[in-house]
Scaffold this motif. Structure first.
Motif, mmCIF file in Angstrom:
data_model
loop_
_atom_site.group_PDB
_atom_site.id
_atom_site.type_symbol
_atom_site.label_atom_id
_atom_site.label_comp_id
_atom_site.label_asym_id
_atom_site.label_seq_id
_atom_site.Cartn_x
_atom_site.Cartn_y
_atom_site.Cartn_z
ATOM 1 N N SER A 1 11.741 30.763 -1.725
ATOM 2 C CA SER A 1 11.980 32.009 -0.993
ATOM 3 C C SER A 1 10.641 32.704 -0.815
ATOM 4 C CB SER A 1 12.977 32.909 -1.726
ATOM 5 O OG SER A 1 12.444 33.396 -2.948
ATOM 6 N N MET A 2 10.471 33.321 0.338
ATOM 7 C CA MET A 2 9.220 33.998 0.701
ATOM 8 C C MET A 2 9.609 35.337 1.327
ATOM 9 S SD MET A 2 6.239 32.612 3.324
ATOM 10 C CE MET A 2 7.211 32.850 4.829
ATOM 11 N N HIS A 3 9.646 36.375 0.498
ATOM 12 C CA HIS A 3 10.145 37.671 0.965
ATOM 13 C C HIS A 3 9.013 38.628 1.304
ATOM 14 C CE1 HIS A 3 11.694 41.864 0.201
ATOM 15 N NE2 HIS A 3 12.433 41.443 1.201
ATOM 16 N N PRO A 4 8.939 39.074 2.572
ATOM 17 C CA PRO A 4 7.934 40.075 2.930
ATOM 18 C C PRO A 4 8.374 41.463 2.449
ATOM 19 C CG PRO A 4 9.238 39.473 4.857
ATOM 20 C CD PRO A 4 9.729 38.627 3.717
ATOM 21 N N LEU A 5 7.582 42.065 1.576
ATOM 22 C CA LEU A 5 7.922 43.369 1.010
ATOM 23 C C LEU A 5 7.514 44.454 2.013
ATOM 24 C CD1 LEU A 5 9.118 44.750 -1.463
ATOM 25 C CD2 LEU A 5 6.834 44.800 -2.461
ATOM 26 N N MET A 6 8.316 44.576 3.033
ATOM 27 C CA MET A 6 8.028 45.494 4.131
ATOM 28 C C MET A 6 9.352 45.925 4.751
ATOM 29 S SD MET A 6 6.026 47.258 5.930
ATOM 30 C CE MET A 6 4.576 46.783 4.967
ATOM 31 N N THR A 7 9.347 47.078 5.408
ATOM 32 C CA THR A 7 10.537 47.547 6.099
ATOM 33 C C THR A 7 10.518 47.032 7.534
ATOM 34 O OG1 THR A 7 11.808 49.514 6.748
ATOM 35 C CG2 THR A 7 9.410 49.746 6.684
ATOM 36 N N PHE A 8 11.672 46.563 7.989
ATOM 37 C CA PHE A 8 11.798 46.000 9.333
ATOM 38 C C PHE A 8 12.873 46.771 10.095
ATOM 39 C CE2 PHE A 8 10.025 42.629 6.784
ATOM 40 C CZ PHE A 8 9.119 42.010 7.635
ATOM 41 N N PRO A 9 12.478 47.716 10.940
ATOM 42 C CA PRO A 9 13.476 48.443 11.737
ATOM 43 C C PRO A 9 14.294 47.472 12.580
ATOM 44 C CG PRO A 9 11.302 49.456 11.918
ATOM 45 C CD PRO A 9 11.111 48.142 11.227
ATOM 46 N N LYS A 10 15.596 47.774 12.728
ATOM 47 C CA LYS A 10 16.460 46.876 13.492
ATOM 48 C C LYS A 10 16.005 46.765 14.946
ATOM 49 C CE LYS A 10 20.541 47.610 10.619
ATOM 50 N NZ LYS A 10 21.930 48.112 10.554
ATOM 51 N N LYS A 11 15.506 47.855 15.463
ATOM 52 C CA LYS A 11 15.013 47.841 16.834
ATOM 53 C C LYS A 11 13.602 48.399 16.854
ATOM 54 C CE LYS A 11 19.579 48.433 18.925
ATOM 55 N NZ LYS A 11 20.424 49.268 19.819
ATOM 56 N N GLY A 12 12.856 48.025 17.848
ATOM 57 C CA GLY A 12 11.499 48.574 17.974
ATOM 58 C C GLY A 12 10.441 47.500 17.897
ATOM 59 N N ARG A 13 9.226 47.935 17.609
ATOM 60 C CA ARG A 13 8.088 47.033 17.660
ATOM 61 C C ARG A 13 8.128 45.992 16.550
ATOM 62 N NH1 ARG A 13 4.270 48.144 13.869
ATOM 63 N NH2 ARG A 13 4.469 50.069 12.697
ATOM 64 N N THR A 14 7.432 44.904 16.794
ATOM 65 C CA THR A 14 7.292 43.853 15.795
ATOM 66 C C THR A 14 6.410 44.360 14.651
ATOM 67 O OG1 THR A 14 7.497 42.146 17.469
ATOM 68 C CG2 THR A 14 6.440 41.520 15.416
ATOM 69 N N VAL A 15 6.774 44.024 13.439
ATOM 70 C CA VAL A 15 6.020 44.463 12.269
ATOM 71 C C VAL A 15 4.902 43.462 11.986
ATOM 72 C CG1 VAL A 15 6.135 45.001 9.809
ATOM 73 C CG2 VAL A 15 8.058 45.582 11.315
ATOM 74 N N PRO A 16 3.631 43.894 11.978
ATOM 75 C CA PRO A 16 2.541 42.963 11.652
ATOM 76 C C PRO A 16 2.597 42.555 10.187
ATOM 77 C CG PRO A 16 1.700 45.195 11.854
ATOM 78 C CD PRO A 16 3.137 45.248 12.265
ATOM 79 N N MET A 17 2.231 41.320 9.908
ATOM 80 C CA MET A 17 2.270 40.810 8.541
ATOM 81 C C MET A 17 0.942 40.968 7.806
ATOM 82 S SD MET A 17 5.391 39.714 7.931
ATOM 83 C CE MET A 17 5.694 41.333 8.617
ATOM 84 N N LYS A 18 -0.103 41.339 8.513
ATOM 85 C CA LYS A 18 -1.393 41.533 7.872
ATOM 86 C C LYS A 18 -1.281 42.616 6.800
ATOM 87 C CE LYS A 18 -6.245 42.635 8.761
ATOM 88 N NZ LYS A 18 -7.257 43.026 9.766
ATOM 89 N N ASP A 19 -1.817 42.341 5.612
ATOM 90 C CA ASP A 19 -1.818 43.244 4.459
ATOM 91 C C ASP A 19 -0.440 43.426 3.823
ATOM 92 O OD1 ASP A 19 -4.559 43.664 4.756
ATOM 93 O OD2 ASP A 19 -4.249 45.333 6.146
ATOM 94 N N THR A 20 0.562 42.689 4.301
ATOM 95 C CA THR A 20 1.890 42.739 3.676
ATOM 96 C C THR A 20 1.906 41.833 2.452
ATOM 97 O OG1 THR A 20 3.034 43.216 5.757
ATOM 98 C CG2 THR A 20 4.342 42.192 4.014
ATOM 99 N N TRP A 21 2.569 42.292 1.402
ATOM 100 C CA TRP A 21 2.740 41.475 0.197
ATOM 101 C C TRP A 21 4.046 40.687 0.307
ATOM 102 C CZ3 TRP A 21 -0.339 40.611 -4.063
ATOM 103 C CH2 TRP A 21 -1.512 41.376 -4.133
ATOM 104 N N PHE A 22 4.003 39.440 -0.154
ATOM 105 C CA PHE A 22 5.167 38.567 -0.143
ATOM 106 C C PHE A 22 5.504 38.146 -1.569
ATOM 107 C CE2 PHE A 22 3.641 38.297 4.111
ATOM 108 C CZ PHE A 22 4.681 37.849 4.925
ATOM 109 N N ALA A 23 6.791 38.229 -1.935
ATOM 110 C CA ALA A 23 7.261 37.739 -3.229
ATOM 111 C C ALA A 23 7.709 36.293 -3.058
ATOM 112 C CB ALA A 23 8.411 38.592 -3.733
ATOM 113 N N LEU A 24 7.174 35.409 -3.891
ATOM 114 C CA LEU A 24 7.459 33.984 -3.780
ATOM 115 C C LEU A 24 8.135 33.458 -5.040
ATOM 116 C CD1 LEU A 24 3.928 32.782 -2.518
ATOM 117 C CD2 LEU A 24 5.806 33.736 -1.148
ATOM 118 N N GLU A 25 9.060 32.538 -4.872
ATOM 119 C CA GLU A 25 9.601 31.772 -5.998
ATOM 120 C C GLU A 25 10.222 30.502 -5.430
ATOM 121 O OE1 GLU A 25 12.992 31.118 -6.796
ATOM 122 O OE2 GLU A 25 13.660 32.145 -4.998
ATOM 123 N N GLY A 26 10.295 29.491 -6.280
ATOM 124 C CA GLY A 26 10.834 28.209 -5.844
ATOM 125 C C GLY A 26 10.112 27.076 -6.542
#
Length: 276
Positions: free
Chosen positions: A118-143
């Motif tokens: 699993s690779m979870h981006p720790l960021m808020t993603f509005p249902k509608k609107g602009r695309t969220v950039p992944m730069k500087d976003t932290w991701f929680a990983l396990e597997g």
């Protein structure tokens, strides 16, 4: 940077769209995009130059890496649908993006000797609107080790950062994210209700309270929540707290906030005690 293995993305909502665009812009080939109705997938595929898109029907030219960016309750069924699709024999790794579920939900894939994470981006993603950039976003990983290593490489390509968590504690991680994001927004609405009850002009409400919110959050992040805590509980002002409680009890419109105030007050008192 070395060439990354192409990926297939299942799910073209806010998370799938943001990941697909970030990966594409970082030089990762998006081999295909698929969604439940196909329309959103085809639109996203055009933006990332994916040669294949639509629904998971017929023979699918899967890449060796498949990312499931679908709602949590759809992950098990999506994984099974992918595995049953013609073309699934090419798949070597399956990754899902849930913050609440561990990679164990991909057990049917693991039984086929497919690497899972699993690779979870720790960021808020509005249902509608602009695309969220992944730069500087932290991701929680396990597997499993192989899949987690691949996830690290993907995150690095997107200019994000990553950390690993224990799959057995992932529910606590997700609760932390809920408090940091969802409940923070909810508390702002609670503050807004009280401010409007006090007669603060609704049209200027967040211009008035915004600096206080920003300063409080910045102080907590720069120092610590305990160091940033101010107000009646932090200074031991029992009389003011009792007046607050009496006011809530005496207001039919605001009395529903009594349990919220009490619960947060108990946590604030514990936080104040940490700083003493």
């Amino acid at each position: 940077m070395s060439r990354m293995t192409p990926v297939t993305i299942v799910g073209a909502g806010a998370v799938g769209r943001s990941l697909a665009l970030a990966l594409y812009r970082s030089g990762v080939t998006v081999a295909g995009v698929y969604s439940a109705n196909g329309t959103s997938a085809r639109a996203l595929a055009r933006r990332v130059a994916a040669p294949s898109s639509g629904t998971l029907t017929g023979k699918i030219p899967f890449a060796s890496v498949v990312i499931l960016a679908v709602p949590d309750d759809a992950i098990p069924a999506a994984a099974v649908q992918v595995l049953r699709s013609a073309g699934a024999e090419r798949i070597r790794t399956i990754i899902h993006c849930s913050g609440a579920l561990a990679s164990l939900v991909l057990r049917p894939a693991a039984k086929r000797k497919i690497s899972c994470a699993s690779m979870h981006p720790l960021m808020t993603f509005p249902k509608k609107g602009r695309t969220v950039p992944m730069k500087d976003t932290w991701f929680a990983l396990e597997g499993d080790r192989t899949a987690v290593a691949l996830c690290r490489s993907l995150v690095k390509r997107m200019e994000g950062s990553s950390f690993t968590i224990d799959a057995r504690k992932k529910t606590f991680y997700h609760m932390a994210a809920v408090f940091a994001s969802n409940y923070t927004v909810t508390l702002l609405e609670v503050a807004g209700q009280l401010a409007r009850e006090a007669g603060v002009p609704a049209k200027d409400l967040w211009r008035i309270f915004g600096p206080l919110v920003t300063a409080s959050v910045n102080n907590a992040l720069r120092h610590s929540p305990a160091a940033a805590l101010t107000g009646p509980i932090a200074r031991g002002d029992r009389a003011t707290v009792l007046r607050h409680l009496d006011a809530l009890r005496g207001s039919k419109r605001m009395e529903h906030l009594l349990p919220v105030y009490a619960a947060l007050g108990i946590e604030a008192a514990a936080l104040a005690g940490m700083e003493r």
